[in-house]
Design a protein around this motif. Structure first.
Motif, mmCIF file in Angstrom:
data_model
loop_
_atom_site.group_PDB
_atom_site.id
_atom_site.type_symbol
_atom_site.label_atom_id
_atom_site.label_comp_id
_atom_site.label_asym_id
_atom_site.label_seq_id
_atom_site.Cartn_x
_atom_site.Cartn_y
_atom_site.Cartn_z
ATOM 1 N N ALA A 39 0.276 9.682 -14.666
ATOM 2 C CA ALA A 39 1.176 8.798 -15.387
ATOM 3 C C ALA A 39 0.625 7.389 -15.458
ATOM 4 C CB ALA A 39 2.536 8.778 -14.705
ATOM 5 N N SER A 40 -0.609 7.188 -14.989
ATOM 6 C CA SER A 40 -1.223 5.875 -15.017
ATOM 7 C C SER A 40 -2.697 6.024 -15.296
ATOM 8 C CB SER A 40 -1.004 5.165 -13.683
ATOM 9 O OG SER A 40 -1.518 5.935 -12.627
ATOM 10 N N THR A 41 -3.399 4.918 -15.502
ATOM 11 C CA THR A 41 -4.813 4.971 -15.816
ATOM 12 C C THR A 41 -5.628 4.699 -14.578
ATOM 13 O OG1 THR A 41 -4.816 2.630 -16.365
ATOM 14 C CG2 THR A 41 -4.410 4.180 -18.160
ATOM 15 N N ALA A 42 -6.776 5.356 -14.482
ATOM 16 C CA ALA A 42 -7.602 5.240 -13.290
ATOM 17 C C ALA A 42 -8.152 3.846 -13.111
ATOM 18 C CB ALA A 42 -8.754 6.252 -13.359
ATOM 19 N N SER A 43 -8.248 3.076 -14.170
ATOM 20 C CA SER A 43 -8.822 1.740 -14.062
ATOM 21 C C SER A 43 -7.833 0.700 -13.564
ATOM 22 C CB SER A 43 -9.346 1.291 -15.433
ATOM 23 O OG SER A 43 -8.287 1.242 -16.364
ATOM 24 N N ALA A 44 -6.565 1.079 -13.418
ATOM 25 C CA ALA A 44 -5.542 0.092 -13.055
ATOM 26 C C ALA A 44 -5.816 -0.544 -11.707
ATOM 27 C CB ALA A 44 -4.160 0.742 -13.052
ATOM 28 N N SER A 45 -6.349 0.248 -10.743
ATOM 29 C CA SER A 45 -6.557 -0.276 -9.400
ATOM 30 C C SER A 45 -7.669 -1.295 -9.362
ATOM 31 C CB SER A 45 -6.866 0.874 -8.426
ATOM 32 O OG SER A 45 -8.041 1.539 -8.813
ATOM 33 N N ALA A 46 -8.470 -1.388 -10.435
ATOM 34 C CA ALA A 46 -9.585 -2.329 -10.439
ATOM 35 C C ALA A 46 -9.120 -3.761 -10.608
ATOM 36 C CB ALA A 46 -10.563 -1.962 -11.553
ATOM 37 N N ASP A 47 -7.888 -3.987 -11.031
ATOM 38 C CA ASP A 47 -7.377 -5.326 -11.287
ATOM 39 C C ASP A 47 -6.568 -5.804 -10.087
ATOM 40 O OD1 ASP A 47 -6.342 -7.666 -12.165
ATOM 41 O OD2 ASP A 47 -5.160 -6.820 -13.811
ATOM 42 N N PRO A 48 -7.147 -6.689 -9.229
ATOM 43 C CA PRO A 48 -6.429 -7.119 -8.035
ATOM 44 C C PRO A 48 -5.179 -7.924 -8.338
ATOM 45 C CG PRO A 48 -8.402 -8.454 -8.365
ATOM 46 C CD PRO A 48 -8.454 -7.341 -9.378
ATOM 47 N N GLY A 49 -5.071 -8.448 -9.574
ATOM 48 C CA GLY A 49 -3.902 -9.232 -9.927
ATOM 49 C C GLY A 49 -2.758 -8.411 -10.459
ATOM 50 N N ALA A 50 -2.994 -7.113 -10.670
ATOM 51 C CA ALA A 50 -1.949 -6.248 -11.200
ATOM 52 C C ALA A 50 -0.858 -6.020 -10.157
ATOM 53 C CB ALA A 50 -2.547 -4.910 -11.629
ATOM 54 N N ALA A 51 0.343 -5.707 -10.622
ATOM 55 C CA ALA A 51 1.442 -5.404 -9.702
ATOM 56 C C ALA A 51 1.072 -4.171 -8.872
ATOM 57 C CB ALA A 51 2.720 -5.158 -10.485
ATOM 58 N N PRO A 52 1.330 -4.200 -7.570
ATOM 59 C CA PRO A 52 0.946 -3.064 -6.729
ATOM 60 C C PRO A 52 1.816 -1.839 -6.998
ATOM 61 C CG PRO A 52 2.256 -4.606 -5.455
ATOM 62 C CD PRO A 52 2.013 -5.257 -6.799
ATOM 63 N N ALA A 53 1.290 -0.673 -6.669
ATOM 64 C CA ALA A 53 2.102 0.535 -6.704
ATOM 65 C C ALA A 53 3.161 0.465 -5.606
ATOM 66 C CB ALA A 53 1.219 1.766 -6.523
ATOM 67 N N ILE A 54 2.753 -0.016 -4.433
ATOM 68 C CA ILE A 54 3.656 -0.144 -3.283
ATOM 69 C C ILE A 54 3.308 -1.427 -2.545
ATOM 70 C CG2 ILE A 54 4.422 0.871 -1.098
ATOM 71 C CD1 ILE A 54 3.587 3.594 -2.217
ATOM 72 N N GLY A 55 4.325 -2.181 -2.171
ATOM 73 C CA GLY A 55 4.115 -3.375 -1.369
ATOM 74 C C GLY A 55 5.149 -3.461 -0.271
ATOM 75 N N ALA A 56 4.718 -3.778 0.943
ATOM 76 C CA ALA A 56 5.638 -3.924 2.078
ATOM 77 C C ALA A 56 5.329 -5.227 2.793
ATOM 78 C CB ALA A 56 5.501 -2.759 3.049
ATOM 79 N N ARG A 57 6.384 -5.905 3.221
ATOM 80 C CA ARG A 57 6.234 -7.172 3.935
ATOM 81 C C ARG A 57 7.173 -7.170 5.143
ATOM 82 N NH1 ARG A 57 4.296 -12.290 2.836
ATOM 83 N NH2 ARG A 57 5.398 -14.029 3.829
ATOM 84 N N GLN A 58 6.573 -7.245 6.337
ATOM 85 C CA GLN A 58 7.337 -7.266 7.587
ATOM 86 C C GLN A 58 8.305 -6.075 7.675
ATOM 87 O OE1 GLN A 58 6.908 -9.780 10.202
ATOM 88 N NE2 GLN A 58 5.045 -9.883 8.946
ATOM 89 N N LEU A 59 7.843 -4.930 7.212
ATOM 90 C CA LEU A 59 8.684 -3.730 7.179
ATOM 91 C C LEU A 59 8.958 -3.242 8.601
ATOM 92 C CD1 LEU A 59 9.983 -1.562 5.312
ATOM 93 C CD2 LEU A 59 7.832 -0.294 5.511
ATOM 94 N N THR A 60 10.244 -3.068 8.917
ATOM 95 C CA THR A 60 10.654 -2.706 10.272
ATOM 96 C C THR A 60 11.709 -1.608 10.220
ATOM 97 O OG1 THR A 60 10.235 -4.957 11.070
ATOM 98 C CG2 THR A 60 11.663 -3.568 12.419
ATOM 99 N N LYS A 61 11.574 -0.654 11.151
ATOM 100 C CA LYS A 61 12.583 0.391 11.294
ATOM 101 C C LYS A 61 12.855 0.617 12.777
ATOM 102 C CE LYS A 61 15.338 3.793 10.166
ATOM 103 N NZ LYS A 61 16.632 3.545 9.494
ATOM 104 N N ARG A 62 14.139 0.449 13.154
ATOM 105 C CA ARG A 62 14.541 0.668 14.534
ATOM 106 C C ARG A 62 15.584 1.773 14.608
ATOM 107 N NH1 ARG A 62 14.921 -5.052 14.245
ATOM 108 N NH2 ARG A 62 13.116 -6.099 15.220
ATOM 109 N N TYR A 63 15.514 2.548 15.668
ATOM 110 C CA TYR A 63 16.541 3.532 16.001
ATOM 111 C C TYR A 63 17.108 3.121 17.365
ATOM 112 C CZ TYR A 63 14.363 6.371 12.350
ATOM 113 O OH TYR A 63 13.853 6.837 11.152
ATOM 114 N N GLY A 64 18.205 2.381 17.357
ATOM 115 C CA GLY A 64 18.731 1.855 18.608
ATOM 116 C C GLY A 64 17.745 0.847 19.191
ATOM 117 N N ASP A 65 17.322 1.094 20.439
ATOM 118 C CA ASP A 65 16.373 0.206 21.104
ATOM 119 C C ASP A 65 14.923 0.562 20.799
ATOM 120 O OD1 ASP A 65 18.458 -1.184 22.294
ATOM 121 O OD2 ASP A 65 18.456 0.115 24.072
ATOM 122 N N PHE A 66 14.702 1.668 20.099
ATOM 123 C CA PHE A 66 13.341 2.118 19.814
ATOM 124 C C PHE A 66 12.874 1.597 18.463
ATOM 125 C CE2 PHE A 66 10.601 5.377 17.775
ATOM 126 C CZ PHE A 66 9.484 5.210 18.593
#
Length: 335
Positions: free
Chosen positions: A6-33
């Protein structure tokens, strides 16, 4: 045959393009864990990105948050420009998900599994009939289309699970331990199918604790342990930065390994022994063997034999991602 994409193989060559996935300070806790501890990463469109680490490192939890089936505790995330928590259905429509365990319908035929799965996305039967033929060819299962799933080998079931996940022509394919339980031949066939998807422009995100799989499939990866990122980069870069060029594996017997390691370290670091000749770095003591890290492991082995240290077995190999993980965390990827 044109591969599903659904996308073109050359898309990843452009560092300024919007990312497929981006995470910032992603955190997941289960209680104290804390399963995922404030990690940040960016995956470009068309990239093959890996999460490498042992069981319990937080890889699968991260994948569940990407797939919009687990809520994050804190931090930010975007998948295909969408927030998985606020736009879960839209995100899931853009993804193909390969779970760690196959969840095929054993009562249906191979072809029916693809068609029925496509109906969950509201795709018309006319489209699905043609799409099923295309995907069966891609998965090398055209000759088994009428067979029941329970009659397939493990490798065939895994390829069918991937084919089924492509029925909605996803932008991003998530693979959780894709080759677990497969024999070497089946693993290589599956790798070939994944290479084809990458070449077609599909973004691949995979978790694995198999070092060879990560080296084969990933353009870039993060090494995770206890929910935190220990290192990030291409496999070649991580090996270059955190290990030596070669590794010498030695076995002296479980009751002799630790004491022998001290003697070998003195031998290989002594100036008269010519440490510059072997590029010696350090020795890791494992329960069953010693790992001698040196740029020229054959030369190190010659010095060891010349000093009349006689291992039960010896093996010279190139450094791998498992050596990187061992250096960063002090434990093996398969602990």
């Amino acid at each position: 045959m044109s591969l599903p994409s659904a996308s073109t193989a050359s898309a990843s060559a452009d560092p300024g393009a919007a990312p497929a996935i981006g995470a910032r300070q992603l955190t997941k806790r289960y209680g104290d864990f804390t399963a995922v501890d404030a990690i940040s990463f960016r995956i470009s469109r068309g990239e093959s990105f890996g999460l490498l680490g042992p069981n319990g490192a937080g890889k699968s939890t991260t994948m569940r948050m990407i797939a919009a089936v687990a809520a994050r505790t804190s931090g930010q995330m975007q998948v295909a420009g969408l927030d998985p928590e606020k736009q879960g259905p839209e995100v899931r429509a853009r993804l193909g998900v390969i779970p760690q365990q196959d969840n095929l319908d054993e009562e249906l035929s191979v072809r029916e599994n693809i068609i029925m799965y496509g109906r969950y996305f509201g795709l018309p039967r006319r489209f699905l009939r043609a799409k099923a033929d295309e995907l069966l060819e891609f998965a090398q299962l055209s000759h088994r289309g009428r067979a029941r799933v329970e009659d397939l080998s493990g490798g065939m079931k895994r390829r069918l699970t991937i084919a089924r996940a492509l029925v909605n022509e996803p932008d991003i394919l998530l693979l959780d331990e894709p080759t677990t339980g497969l024999d070497p031949q089946a693993r290589h066939v599956l790798w070939d199918r994944l290479f084809r998807l990458k070449e077609s422009g599909t973004t691949l995100v995979l978790t694995t604790h198999h070092m060879d799989e990560a080296e084969q499939l990933c353009d870039r990866l993060i090494v995770v342990d206890h929910g935190a990122i220990m290192a990030e980069g291409s496999p070649q870069r991580l090996i270059r930065e955190h290990s030596t060029r070669e590794v010498l594996e030695l076995r002296f017997g479980m009751d002799r390994n630790a004491e022998t390691a001290r003697l070998l370290e003195e031998l290989l670091t002594h100036t008269d022994a010519g440490s510059g000749d072997v590029g010696f770095d350090h020795i890791e003591v494992l329960p069953d063997r010693l790992l001698v890290y040196a740029d020229r492991a054959e030369a190190a082995l010659e010095k060891i034999f010349a000093a009349e240290h006689k291992p039960m077995t010896s093996l010279v190999r190139r450094s791998s991602l498992e050596d990187v993980f061992l250096r960063l965390t002090g434990r093996s990827l398969v602990d």
